[in-house]
Design an enzyme around this catalytic site. Structure first.
Site, mmCIF file in Angstrom:
data_model
loop_
_atom_site.group_PDB
_atom_site.id
_atom_site.type_symbol
_atom_site.label_atom_id
_atom_site.label_comp_id
_atom_site.label_asym_id
_atom_site.label_seq_id
_atom_site.Cartn_x
_atom_site.Cartn_y
_atom_site.Cartn_z
ATOM 1 N N HIS A 7 37.351 21.847 33.837
ATOM 2 C CA HIS A 7 37.039 20.420 33.792
ATOM 3 C C HIS A 7 38.158 19.619 34.464
ATOM 4 O O HIS A 7 39.277 20.101 34.590
ATOM 5 C CB HIS A 7 36.969 19.906 32.340
ATOM 6 C CG HIS A 7 36.100 20.686 31.425
ATOM 7 N ND1 HIS A 7 34.915 20.186 30.925
ATOM 8 C CD2 HIS A 7 36.245 21.919 30.860
ATOM 9 C CE1 HIS A 7 34.370 21.071 30.109
ATOM 10 N NE2 HIS A 7 35.158 22.133 30.054
ATOM 11 N N THR A 39 40.018 15.799 33.565
ATOM 12 C CA THR A 39 40.076 14.926 32.393
ATOM 13 C C THR A 39 39.530 13.532 32.661
ATOM 14 O O THR A 39 39.069 12.865 31.732
ATOM 15 C CB THR A 39 41.525 14.782 31.911
ATOM 16 O OG1 THR A 39 42.326 14.245 32.986
ATOM 17 C CG2 THR A 39 42.089 16.134 31.486
ATOM 18 N N GLU A 70 40.910 22.047 30.614
ATOM 19 C CA GLU A 70 40.962 20.704 31.193
ATOM 20 C C GLU A 70 42.150 20.601 32.146
ATOM 21 O O GLU A 70 43.243 21.084 31.845
ATOM 22 C CB GLU A 70 41.118 19.649 30.088
ATOM 23 C CG GLU A 70 39.920 19.504 29.170
ATOM 24 C CD GLU A 70 38.859 18.558 29.724
ATOM 25 O OE1 GLU A 70 39.092 17.999 30.823
ATOM 26 O OE2 GLU A 70 37.826 18.381 29.061
ATOM 27 N N HIS A 102 32.385 22.499 34.994
ATOM 28 C CA HIS A 102 31.551 21.818 34.003
ATOM 29 C C HIS A 102 30.236 21.353 34.629
ATOM 30 O O HIS A 102 29.168 21.473 34.041
ATOM 31 C CB HIS A 102 32.330 20.634 33.422
ATOM 32 C CG HIS A 102 31.752 20.091 32.159
ATOM 33 N ND1 HIS A 102 32.214 18.932 31.574
ATOM 34 C CD2 HIS A 102 30.747 20.533 31.356
ATOM 35 C CE1 HIS A 102 31.521 18.694 30.474
ATOM 36 N NE2 HIS A 102 30.635 19.647 30.322
ATOM 37 N N ASP A 137 32.407 17.153 37.145
ATOM 38 C CA ASP A 137 33.739 17.747 37.193
ATOM 39 C C ASP A 137 33.662 19.273 37.279
ATOM 40 O O ASP A 137 32.722 19.865 36.742
ATOM 41 C CB ASP A 137 34.575 17.311 35.984
ATOM 42 C CG ASP A 137 33.963 17.705 34.638
ATOM 43 O OD1 ASP A 137 32.755 17.464 34.442
ATOM 44 O OD2 ASP A 137 34.680 18.252 33.793
#
Length: 268
Positions: A54, A56, A121, A159, A169
């Site tokens: 991912h 953030t 992340e 993601h 993302d």
């Protein structure tokens, strides 16, 4: 030891034993008081089979840490790991536990992504290239996770790959080719060529893992991942890439490679 000290010493020992027992109970698995506990050794912990990357979309690693540890406007979210722009790796949730990072989506036949995956992340606003130190740390972490947890190295996705209708993302700036050079994720191998007549690129997209509920969204995520570009329509180059990936998954080799002609010496 004097007799006057014995009662106090015994009380202190009793307190320490009590604290130890409470600590043991705190880490014991929950038990139903309605049943008699007769433990069986035949069980296992959650075993993730996928790693989801991912960004953030926050201003700093600290802001992301705050979001991932508290309830925000969209509800509580978390991830197993966060990697800062400087390459520092933070762990927020233990690997065997289920972090709330993926949400609704599907990858291949996997529908409960949170239960089946590790979430990582990256501190990135979604509009900037990813820092080299950050990618270096990600590669080290991927090497650790795929080895220690026996996750296939090809099972590293974004993601947006699993939820193209909702997410974008890690986006087109993410260096999937760099990960592929290190052996992580799926990537075209060998020469690309036009697929044979009857080849269905949509079927190939599904074979790779993409959900097709939102086909333009699936193409957009595929373009971000494999071509670092925008666009919601499949073209001839997409078909070549999908044909290559489908052959990898099928295990039949690359039919686009030129056949090897043996060098047979003549009788002279």
């Amino acid at each position: 030891m004097s007799r006057s000290l014995l009662p106090r010493t015994i009380r202190q020992l009793g307190l320490l034993v009590g604290i130890a027992l409470l600590g043991a109970c705190a880490h014991a698995p929950p038990r139903n008081p309605l049943a008699t506990w007769v433990p069986s050794p035949n069980h296992d912990i959650r075993r993730p089979v996928l790693i989801v990357v991912h960004f953030t979309d926050e201003d700093s690693a600290q802001q992301a840490l705050d979001t991932l540890r508290t309830r925000n406007s969209g509800g509580p979210v978390s991830a197993h790991y966060l990697i800062g722009r400087d390459g520092h790796i933070y762990q927020l949730v233990s690997d065997p536990l289920r972090a709330w990072h993926a949400g609704g989506g599907r990858w291949g036949t996997i529908t409960d992504l949170n239960s089946a995956s590790i979430g990582i992340e990256l501190d990135n606003d979604g509009h900037s290239p990813f820092a080299p130190a950050q990618i270096g740390s990600l590669l080290r972490l991927l090497g650790d996770l795929t080895t220690r947890l026996s996750i296939p190295p090809t099972q590293v996705i974004g993601h947006e790959d699993l939820a193209p209708t909702r997410k974008d993302d890690p986006g087109p700036y993410f260096p999937w080719a760099t990960l592929a050079q290190a052996g992580f994720g799926r990537w075209p191998k060998g020469p690309l060529c036009d697929p044979p007549a009857g080849f269905d690129p949509w079927m190939a997209l599904a074979v790779v893992g993409y959900p097709l509920d939102d086909r333009p969204g699936a193409v957009r995520s595929f373009h971000h991942h494999f071509r670092a570009m925008q666009g919601e329509t499949l073209d001839a180059e997409d078909a070549r890439i999908l044909y290559n990936l489908a052959q990898q998954i099928d295990g039949g080799g690359n039919a686009c490679a030129a056949p090897v002609v043996p060098d047979v010496a003549g009788d002279g």
